[in-house]
Motif scaffolding. Structure first.
Motif, PDB file in Angstrom:
ATOM      1  N   VAL A   1     -40.015   4.789  26.172  1.00 34.56           N
ATOM      2  CA  VAL A   1     -39.075   3.857  25.538  1.00 34.56           C
ATOM      3  C   VAL A   1     -37.735   4.538  25.283  1.00 34.56           C
ATOM      4  O   VAL A   1     -36.661   3.968  25.547  1.00 34.56           O
ATOM      5  CB  VAL A   1     -39.673   3.295  24.238  1.00 34.56           C
ATOM      6  CG1 VAL A   1     -38.635   2.498  23.448  1.00 34.56           C
ATOM      7  CG2 VAL A   1     -40.898   2.429  24.541  1.00 34.56           C
TER       8      VAL A   1
ATOM      9  N   ARG B   1     -34.128   3.473  26.988  1.00 32.89           N
ATOM     10  CA  ARG B   1     -32.988   3.082  26.154  1.00 32.89           C
ATOM     11  C   ARG B   1     -31.784   4.001  26.334  1.00 32.89           C
ATOM     12  O   ARG B   1     -30.643   3.554  26.178  1.00 32.89           O
ATOM     13  CB  ARG B   1     -33.416   3.043  24.689  1.00 32.89           C
ATOM     14  CG  ARG B   1     -34.251   1.811  24.360  1.00 32.89           C
ATOM     15  CD  ARG B   1     -34.759   1.838  22.947  1.00 32.89           C
ATOM     16  NE  ARG B   1     -35.366   0.556  22.594  1.00 32.89           N
ATOM     17  CZ  ARG B   1     -36.180   0.380  21.564  1.00 32.89           C
ATOM     18  NH1 ARG B   1     -36.485   1.413  20.769  1.00 32.89           N
ATOM     19  NH2 ARG B   1     -36.692  -0.811  21.311  1.00 32.89           N
ATOM     20  N   THR B   2     -32.019   5.239  26.667  1.00 34.37           N
ATOM     21  CA  THR B   2     -30.905   6.127  26.965  1.00 34.37           C
ATOM     22  C   THR B   2     -30.145   5.624  28.186  1.00 34.37           C
ATOM     23  O   THR B   2     -28.914   5.678  28.241  1.00 34.37           O
ATOM     24  CB  THR B   2     -31.406   7.558  27.207  1.00 34.37           C
ATOM     25  OG1 THR B   2     -32.016   8.041  26.002  1.00 34.37           O
ATOM     26  CG2 THR B   2     -30.269   8.485  27.592  1.00 34.37           C
TER      27      THR B   2
ATOM     28  N   ASN C   1     -30.234   2.395  29.301  1.00 34.67           N
ATOM     29  CA  ASN C   1     -29.686   1.070  28.994  1.00 34.67           C
ATOM     30  C   ASN C   1     -30.039   0.741  27.548  1.00 34.67           C
ATOM     31  O   ASN C   1     -31.161   0.328  27.254  1.00 34.67           O
ATOM     32  CB  ASN C   1     -30.264   0.001  29.927  1.00 34.67           C
ATOM     33  CG  ASN C   1     -29.762  -1.405  29.579  1.00 34.67           C
ATOM     34  OD1 ASN C   1     -28.962  -1.591  28.653  1.00 34.67           O
ATOM     35  ND2 ASN C   1     -30.245  -2.408  30.299  1.00 34.67           N
ATOM     36  N   PRO C   2     -29.100   0.917  26.622  1.00 31.76           N
ATOM     37  CA  PRO C   2     -29.392   0.706  25.200  1.00 31.76           C
ATOM     38  C   PRO C   2     -29.807  -0.721  24.859  1.00 31.76           C
ATOM     39  O   PRO C   2     -30.332  -0.956  23.768  1.00 31.76           O
ATOM     40  CB  PRO C   2     -28.070   1.073  24.513  1.00 31.76           C
ATOM     41  CG  PRO C   2     -27.366   1.967  25.475  1.00 31.76           C
ATOM     42  CD  PRO C   2     -27.748   1.453  26.825  1.00 31.76           C
ATOM     43  N   ARG C   3     -29.608  -1.669  25.774  1.00 31.04           N
ATOM     44  CA  ARG C   3     -29.972  -3.057  25.525  1.00 31.04           C
ATOM     45  C   ARG C   3     -31.163  -3.505  26.360  1.00 31.04           C
ATOM     46  O   ARG C   3     -31.438  -4.700  26.499  1.00 31.04           O
ATOM     47  CB  ARG C   3     -28.778  -3.981  25.778  1.00 31.04           C
ATOM     48  CG  ARG C   3     -27.535  -3.599  24.960  1.00 31.04           C
ATOM     49  CD  ARG C   3     -26.444  -4.632  25.061  1.00 31.04           C
ATOM     50  NE  ARG C   3     -26.815  -5.859  24.369  1.00 31.04           N
ATOM     51  CZ  ARG C   3     -26.680  -6.044  23.056  1.00 31.04           C
ATOM     52  NH1 ARG C   3     -26.203  -5.076  22.288  1.00 31.04           N
ATOM     53  NH2 ARG C   3     -27.025  -7.177  22.508  1.00 31.04           N
ATOM     54  N   ILE C   4     -31.895  -2.551  26.899  1.00 29.49           N
ATOM     55  CA  ILE C   4     -33.055  -2.879  27.724  1.00 29.49           C
ATOM     56  C   ILE C   4     -34.092  -3.651  26.912  1.00 29.49           C
ATOM     57  O   ILE C   4     -34.300  -3.398  25.734  1.00 29.49           O
ATOM     58  CB  ILE C   4     -33.689  -1.586  28.310  1.00 29.49           C
ATOM     59  CG1 ILE C   4     -34.699  -1.904  29.407  1.00 29.49           C
ATOM     60  CG2 ILE C   4     -34.346  -0.738  27.227  1.00 29.49           C
ATOM     61  CD1 ILE C   4     -34.094  -2.175  30.729  1.00 29.49           C
ATOM     62  N   ARG C   5     -34.713  -4.625  27.524  1.00 25.73           N
ATOM     63  CA  ARG C   5     -35.842  -5.335  26.925  1.00 25.73           C
ATOM     64  C   ARG C   5     -37.115  -4.858  27.601  1.00 25.73           C
ATOM     65  O   ARG C   5     -37.123  -4.624  28.812  1.00 25.73           O
ATOM     66  CB  ARG C   5     -35.719  -6.849  27.116  1.00 25.73           C
ATOM     67  CG  ARG C   5     -34.456  -7.481  26.581  1.00 25.73           C
ATOM     68  CD  ARG C   5     -34.581  -8.995  26.690  1.00 25.73           C
ATOM     69  NE  ARG C   5     -33.301  -9.675  26.616  1.00 25.73           N
ATOM     70  CZ  ARG C   5     -33.179 -11.003  26.625  1.00 25.73           C
ATOM     71  NH1 ARG C   5     -34.246 -11.769  26.725  1.00 25.73           N
ATOM     72  NH2 ARG C   5     -31.981 -11.554  26.550  1.00 25.73           N
TER      73      ARG C   5
ATOM     74  N   SER D   1     -32.562  -3.971  21.438  1.00 20.90           N
ATOM     75  CA  SER D   1     -33.433  -3.604  22.548  1.00 20.90           C
ATOM     76  C   SER D   1     -34.865  -4.012  22.200  1.00 20.90           C
ATOM     77  O   SER D   1     -35.693  -3.185  21.818  1.00 20.90           O
ATOM     78  CB  SER D   1     -33.351  -2.095  22.812  1.00 20.90           C
ATOM     79  OG  SER D   1     -34.258  -1.693  23.812  1.00 20.90           O
TER      80      SER D   1
END
Length: 228
Positions: free
Chosen positions: A121, A125-126, A128-132, A173
């Protein structure tokens, strides 16, 4: 445009001659998602049991976006170091993750596997800080039916996975825990006690689809009969 990346082990990559749950999910998104989307990932192949390598393009229906990040014999342990680069290069927005069985079967115990979830995780997030992310717990398998110690390890990991998802979920996220398919049956939904057949593929795809719909209002309820 939402960019979906399937991430998983042998249940996700599939083997030569199969449709895979990735195909079923693509069918669902085509029918139920109201906007443009793409299936992305750095790999495209199936695993070929004859060559013992992921070198097959022999899908039951090859006419779909086959991109993924999945590997036969690969788990959280293997994917955590790879996910950042995959998210970055493929510009993924949503990860559909089905991992854990291989880890527990061959590499790590439940607490160690849960730590690899947290690393995965963080790396995603590193990039793409907005990753789902939607994560599927370890689903029923034949080894857990006959090996009580392994069954206990699976149950322990699924509890730790739920805790990790609760701990790590954040508004920018979101992290979802999909519900295991309630009617999943190793006799009916797999061809060998572990790997999904057509009905199992639909049930795995449905688990992801229902999580997205219920939590994010993305798409619609899953309807396998629309594209059986």
């Amino acid at each position: 445009m939402l960019r979906f990346m399937p991430v998983g082990d042998s249940q996700t990559i599939g083997s030569a001659g199969e449709h895979t749950w990735r195909y079923r999910m693509w069918q669902h998104l085509r029918a139920a998602y109201g906007g443009p989307f793409r299936i992305v990932g750095p790999r495209e192949t199936l695993y070929d049991k004859a060559t013992d390598a992921p070198d097959s393009y022999e899908y039951a229906d090859p006419d779909f976006p086959r991109a993924h990040l999945a590997g036969w014999g690969e788990g959280w342990l293997h994917m955590a170091p790879l996910i950042g680069e995959a998210v970055r290069t493929c510009r993924a927005d949503v990860l559909l993750v089905a991992l854990g069985l291989i880890d527990l079967g061959f590499y790590t115990n439940a607490p160690q596997t849960a730590e690899n979830v947290r690393s995965f995780v963080a790396e995603a997030r590193t990039a793409n800080p907005r990753i789902r992310m939607i994560v599927l717990p370890v689903i029923p398998n034949v080894r857990a039916e006959s090996d009580t110690a392994f069954a206990a390890e699976v149950a322990s990991f699924n509890e730790l996975l739920a805790k990790a998802v609760a701990d790590l979920d954040e508004p920018q996220s979101p992290l979802l825990l999909a519900s295991p398919p309630p009617s999943y049956d190793t006799d009916f939904d797999t061809y060998d006690g572990t790997h999904p057949n057509a009905s199992g593929e639909h049930k795995i795809a449905e688990a992801f689809a229902e999580a997205m719909y219920q939590a994010w209002d993305v798409g619609e309820p899953y309807a396998a009969a629309d594209f059986a």
